[in-house]
Design a protein around this motif. Sequence first.
Motif, PDB file in Angstrom:
ATOM      1  N   LEU A 131       0.860  -1.180   0.000  1.00 12.48           N
ATOM      2  CA  LEU A 131       0.000   0.000   0.000  1.00 12.48           C
ATOM      3  C   LEU A 131       0.896   1.228   0.000  1.00 12.48           C
ATOM      4  CD1 LEU A 131      -2.545  -1.231   2.708  1.00 12.48           C
ATOM      5  CD2 LEU A 131      -2.803  -1.324   0.227  1.00 12.48           C
ATOM      6  N   ARG A 132       0.990   1.890  -1.105  1.00  7.49           N
ATOM      7  CA  ARG A 132       1.989   2.946  -1.293  1.00  7.49           C
ATOM      8  C   ARG A 132       1.786   4.136  -0.375  1.00  7.49           C
ATOM      9  NH1 ARG A 132       6.301   0.728  -3.784  1.00  7.49           N
ATOM     10  NH2 ARG A 132       5.605  -0.623  -5.482  1.00  7.49           N
ATOM     11  N   GLU A 133       0.564   4.350   0.112  1.00  3.91           N
ATOM     12  CA  GLU A 133       0.306   5.549   0.900  1.00  3.91           C
ATOM     13  C   GLU A 133       0.762   5.423   2.352  1.00  3.91           C
ATOM     14  OE1 GLU A 133      -3.440   2.992   1.109  1.00  3.91           O
ATOM     15  OE2 GLU A 133      -1.889   3.543  -0.334  1.00  3.91           O
ATOM     16  N   ALA A 134       1.412   4.320   2.687  1.00  5.42           N
ATOM     17  CA  ALA A 134       1.788   4.065   4.078  1.00  5.42           C
ATOM     18  C   ALA A 134       2.796   5.089   4.600  1.00  5.42           C
ATOM     19  CB  ALA A 134       2.368   2.661   4.210  1.00  5.42           C
ATOM     20  N   GLY A 135       2.716   5.350   5.896  1.00  6.46           N
ATOM     21  CA  GLY A 135       3.683   6.202   6.577  1.00  6.46           C
ATOM     22  C   GLY A 135       3.883   5.693   7.989  1.00  6.46           C
ATOM     23  N   SER A 136       4.904   6.184   8.657  1.00  8.52           N
ATOM     24  CA  SER A 136       5.189   5.715  10.015  1.00  8.52           C
ATOM     25  C   SER A 136       4.919   6.814  11.025  1.00  8.52           C
ATOM     26  CB  SER A 136       6.648   5.267  10.136  1.00  8.52           C
ATOM     27  OG  SER A 136       7.517   6.387  10.078  1.00  8.52           O
ATOM     28  N   PHE A 137       4.678   6.410  12.288  1.00  6.89           N
ATOM     29  CA  PHE A 137       4.500   7.388  13.353  1.00  6.89           C
ATOM     30  C   PHE A 137       5.761   8.256  13.473  1.00  6.89           C
ATOM     31  CE2 PHE A 137       1.678   4.106  15.737  1.00  6.89           C
ATOM     32  CZ  PHE A 137       0.700   4.281  14.775  1.00  6.89           C
ATOM     33  N   GLY A 138       6.918   7.607  13.455  1.00 11.20           N
ATOM     34  CA  GLY A 138       8.174   8.335  13.592  1.00 11.20           C
ATOM     35  C   GLY A 138       8.410   9.316  12.469  1.00 11.20           C
ATOM     36  N   GLY A 139       7.871   8.995  11.292  1.00 13.67           N
ATOM     37  CA  GLY A 139       8.051   9.868  10.148  1.00 13.67           C
ATOM     38  C   GLY A 139       7.441  11.234  10.342  1.00 13.67           C
ATOM     39  N   ARG A 140       6.478  11.340  11.251  1.00 12.91           N
ATOM     40  CA  ARG A 140       5.857  12.629  11.520  1.00 12.91           C
ATOM     41  C   ARG A 140       6.853  13.597  12.155  1.00 12.91           C
ATOM     42  NH1 ARG A 140       0.498  11.187  14.756  1.00 12.91           N
ATOM     43  NH2 ARG A 140       0.026  13.379  14.347  1.00 12.91           N
ATOM     44  N   PHE A 141       7.896  13.065  12.764  1.00  5.10           N
ATOM     45  CA  PHE A 141       8.932  13.935  13.333  1.00  5.10           C
ATOM     46  C   PHE A 141      10.234  13.852  12.551  1.00  5.10           C
ATOM     47  CE2 PHE A 141      12.623  14.587  16.092  1.00  5.10           C
ATOM     48  CZ  PHE A 141      12.398  15.905  16.473  1.00  5.10           C
ATOM     49  N   MET A 156      15.478  11.883  22.759  1.00  7.28           N
ATOM     50  CA  MET A 156      14.665  12.319  21.626  1.00  7.28           C
ATOM     51  C   MET A 156      13.572  11.286  21.352  1.00  7.28           C
ATOM     52  SD  MET A 156      15.842  13.102  17.691  1.00  7.28           S
ATOM     53  CE  MET A 156      16.609  14.673  18.081  1.00  7.28           C
ATOM     54  N   GLU A 157      13.914  10.013  21.382  1.00 13.81           N
ATOM     55  CA  GLU A 157      12.933   8.955  21.169  1.00 13.81           C
ATOM     56  C   GLU A 157      11.854   8.967  22.253  1.00 13.81           C
ATOM     57  OE1 GLU A 157      13.082   5.616  18.566  1.00 13.81           O
ATOM     58  OE2 GLU A 157      12.693   7.731  18.150  1.00 13.81           O
ATOM     59  N   PHE A 158      12.247   9.265  23.478  1.00 10.38           N
ATOM     60  CA  PHE A 158      11.265   9.371  24.561  1.00 10.38           C
ATOM     61  C   PHE A 158      10.207  10.411  24.212  1.00 10.38           C
ATOM     62  CE2 PHE A 158       9.809  11.539  28.413  1.00 10.38           C
ATOM     63  CZ  PHE A 158       9.320  10.473  29.159  1.00 10.38           C
ATOM     64  N   LEU A 159      10.634  11.534  23.679  1.00  9.22           N
ATOM     65  CA  LEU A 159       9.697  12.592  23.303  1.00  9.22           C
ATOM     66  C   LEU A 159       8.816  12.162  22.131  1.00  9.22           C
ATOM     67  CD1 LEU A 159      12.180  15.601  23.507  1.00  9.22           C
ATOM     68  CD2 LEU A 159      10.282  15.156  25.078  1.00  9.22           C
ATOM     69  N   VAL A 160       9.424  11.551  21.114  1.00  7.70           N
ATOM     70  CA  VAL A 160       8.656  11.127  19.939  1.00  7.70           C
ATOM     71  C   VAL A 160       7.616  10.078  20.337  1.00  7.70           C
ATOM     72  CG1 VAL A 160       8.787  10.005  17.680  1.00  7.70           C
ATOM     73  CG2 VAL A 160      10.497  11.711  18.321  1.00  7.70           C
ATOM     74  N   HIS A 161       8.030   9.109  21.158  1.00  8.70           N
ATOM     75  CA  HIS A 161       7.073   8.098  21.640  1.00  8.70           C
ATOM     76  C   HIS A 161       5.926   8.762  22.401  1.00  8.70           C
ATOM     77  CE1 HIS A 161       9.918   5.211  20.359  1.00  8.70           C
ATOM     78  NE2 HIS A 161      10.611   5.070  21.461  1.00  8.70           N
ATOM     79  N   SER A 162       6.251   9.770  23.195  1.00  7.23           N
ATOM     80  CA  SER A 162       5.243  10.404  24.044  1.00  7.23           C
ATOM     81  C   SER A 162       4.220  11.188  23.226  1.00  7.23           C
ATOM     82  CB  SER A 162       5.915  11.343  25.056  1.00  7.23           C
ATOM     83  OG  SER A 162       6.771  10.618  25.927  1.00  7.23           O
ATOM     84  N   PHE A 163       4.667  11.832  22.152  1.00  6.16           N
ATOM     85  CA  PHE A 163       3.762  12.670  21.366  1.00  6.16           C
ATOM     86  C   PHE A 163       3.094  11.925  20.213  1.00  6.16           C
ATOM     87  CE2 PHE A 163       6.075  15.970  23.596  1.00  6.16           C
ATOM     88  CZ  PHE A 163       5.119  16.951  23.781  1.00  6.16           C
ATOM     89  N   PHE A 164       3.792  10.959  19.622  1.00  2.00           N
ATOM     90  CA  PHE A 164       3.275  10.329  18.413  1.00  2.00           C
ATOM     91  C   PHE A 164       3.011   8.827  18.550  1.00  2.00           C
ATOM     92  CE2 PHE A 164       5.865  13.875  16.450  1.00  2.00           C
ATOM     93  CZ  PHE A 164       4.759  14.656  16.143  1.00  2.00           C
ATOM     94  N   GLY A 165       3.444   8.220  19.638  1.00  2.00           N
ATOM     95  CA  GLY A 165       3.402   6.769  19.727  1.00  2.00           C
ATOM     96  C   GLY A 165       4.760   6.207  19.343  1.00  2.00           C
ATOM     97  N   THR A 169       6.469   2.331  14.867  1.00  2.00           N
ATOM     98  CA  THR A 169       5.095   2.070  14.417  1.00  2.00           C
ATOM     99  C   THR A 169       4.692   0.610  14.597  1.00  2.00           C
ATOM    100  OG1 THR A 169       5.284   3.854  12.810  1.00  2.00           O
ATOM    101  CG2 THR A 169       3.415   2.353  12.563  1.00  2.00           C
ATOM    102  N   THR A 170       5.428  -0.295  14.004  1.00  2.16           N
ATOM    103  CA  THR A 170       5.149  -1.720  14.152  1.00  2.16           C
ATOM    104  C   THR A 170       6.353  -2.419  14.758  1.00  2.16           C
ATOM    105  OG1 THR A 170       4.714  -3.808  12.994  1.00  2.16           O
ATOM    106  CG2 THR A 170       5.807  -2.087  11.722  1.00  2.16           C
ATOM    107  N   ILE A 171       6.112  -3.193  15.775  1.00  2.00           N
ATOM    108  CA  ILE A 171       7.210  -3.862  16.478  1.00  2.00           C
ATOM    109  C   ILE A 171       7.882  -4.911  15.606  1.00  2.00           C
ATOM    110  CG2 ILE A 171       5.985  -5.812  17.556  1.00  2.00           C
ATOM    111  CD1 ILE A 171       7.384  -4.785  20.228  1.00  2.00           C
TER     112      ILE A 171
END
Length: 348
Positions: A131-141, A156-165, A169-171
Motif C-alpha cells: 500500500l503505497r500511501e503508508a507512513g510511520s509514526f516516527g516519520g511525523r517527526f 529524543m525517542e522518549f519525546l517522539v514516543h510520548s507525542f506520536f506513539g 510504528t510496528t514492532i
Amino acid sequence: MMTAAKVSICLPVLNGIDYLAPRMESLICQSFEDWELIVADSFSDDGSWEYLQTFKNDPRVRLYQIPKEGIYPAWNFCIEQARGDYLYIATADDTADTQLIERLSELLDRFTDVSIATCAFDYIDENGAILREAGSFGGRFYGADLDRAHRRPGLMEFLVHSFFGPSWTTITSVLFRRSIFEQVGLFRCDLGPYADNFWARLAALESDTLYIPERLATWRIHPQQRSRGRSSQHTTAKAMAGAAVLSTVEDRLPAEWKALPHWRKTLLQTDWNEYFGQFNLYRHKLRSHPSAFMLGLLSALGRNPAYVAQQLCKGFPAAPNSNLEDEVRIIEQFCQLVKPALRVEELA
C-alpha cells in the motif's frame, strides 16, 4: 548440550491460519541462520495449531499452547522463554524480508552500547500487495532523516514516543537486545493497545535507537484484522499510566526540561487530550452532535466531574488545537535545551 541461538524469534498465534504460512516462510528462510523460534498458540480453533505441527521436528522451533489472555501476555510469555542475545517479536499476519534479522543484528553487533535497532517497513494488503500511501509514526517527526541510516538519542525517542506513539510504528520492524527487557521489564497487560507505547517510553531512557531505511518488514492490513480500538477504559488507563511513567522516570530527565513552566503538563498533553477528548465537551460538538455531547457529559459527570465544571466555566471551549507543527516544535524545543543539543547522528 545445545548452545543457545543468537536470536530468539517470538511468534504468538491466535487463529492466524489465513496468513500463517507466508509468515512462517518469511522466518524460516531468514538469511541469518542462528535463531530459535518460540511459538505460543492460544488454543486456535481454525487449524493454526495443526499447521504448526509440521514444524515440530525442527530443533530450532519450540511450540507452546498458552491461555487466551491477549497479545501482550503472549508476547511476555515468549520473551520469558527466549534464550538468545537478541529478540525479535513477530506477528502472525505480517511478514519480513529474508535479510531483516541479518541486517538488524549487524547493527547491534556494531553498536554494542545500543539495544534497539529498527528499519523502514511497508503496509501490505491481504494479498501481500504494498500500500503505497503508508507512513510511520516516527516519520511525523524524523521526516527526511528516514532516508538515511542514523542513530536516535534516547531522550529524543522518549519525546517522539510520548507525542506520536512508538516511532517504529510496528514492532515487527525492530530487533531488541534481550537484556533491555531485564532493564525495562515486560509489557503491561492493563493498557489495551497502549502497552507497547509505554514500554517504548521506558526503553528509550535505557538505549538509543539505530535506524536503517531499508524496507525489511511489513504490517498487513486486512478485513479479518482484530480491532485494537481505543476504548474509554483504555484511554483513561493511558492517561493515568502516562503520569505514572513520568513520575517514575522524573529523576532521569534533564534538569533543563524540568525548569520549564508546566513541563509535566506539556509532556503529557497528548495523553490527556486523548482522555478528555473522549467526552466531547466542546461547543462545536454541542451544535453538530448534541447526542454525543450529552452522552459525553453523562460519562464525564460520573468519572471526572471537576472537568465538567472546568469546561462549563469556560463555556465549553473549542477542542485543544494540537497539530503536527505544534508537536514537532515542542519536541525540538525540549531537544535544544539539552547540551549538547539532541540530534540525529548519521551512521557512517
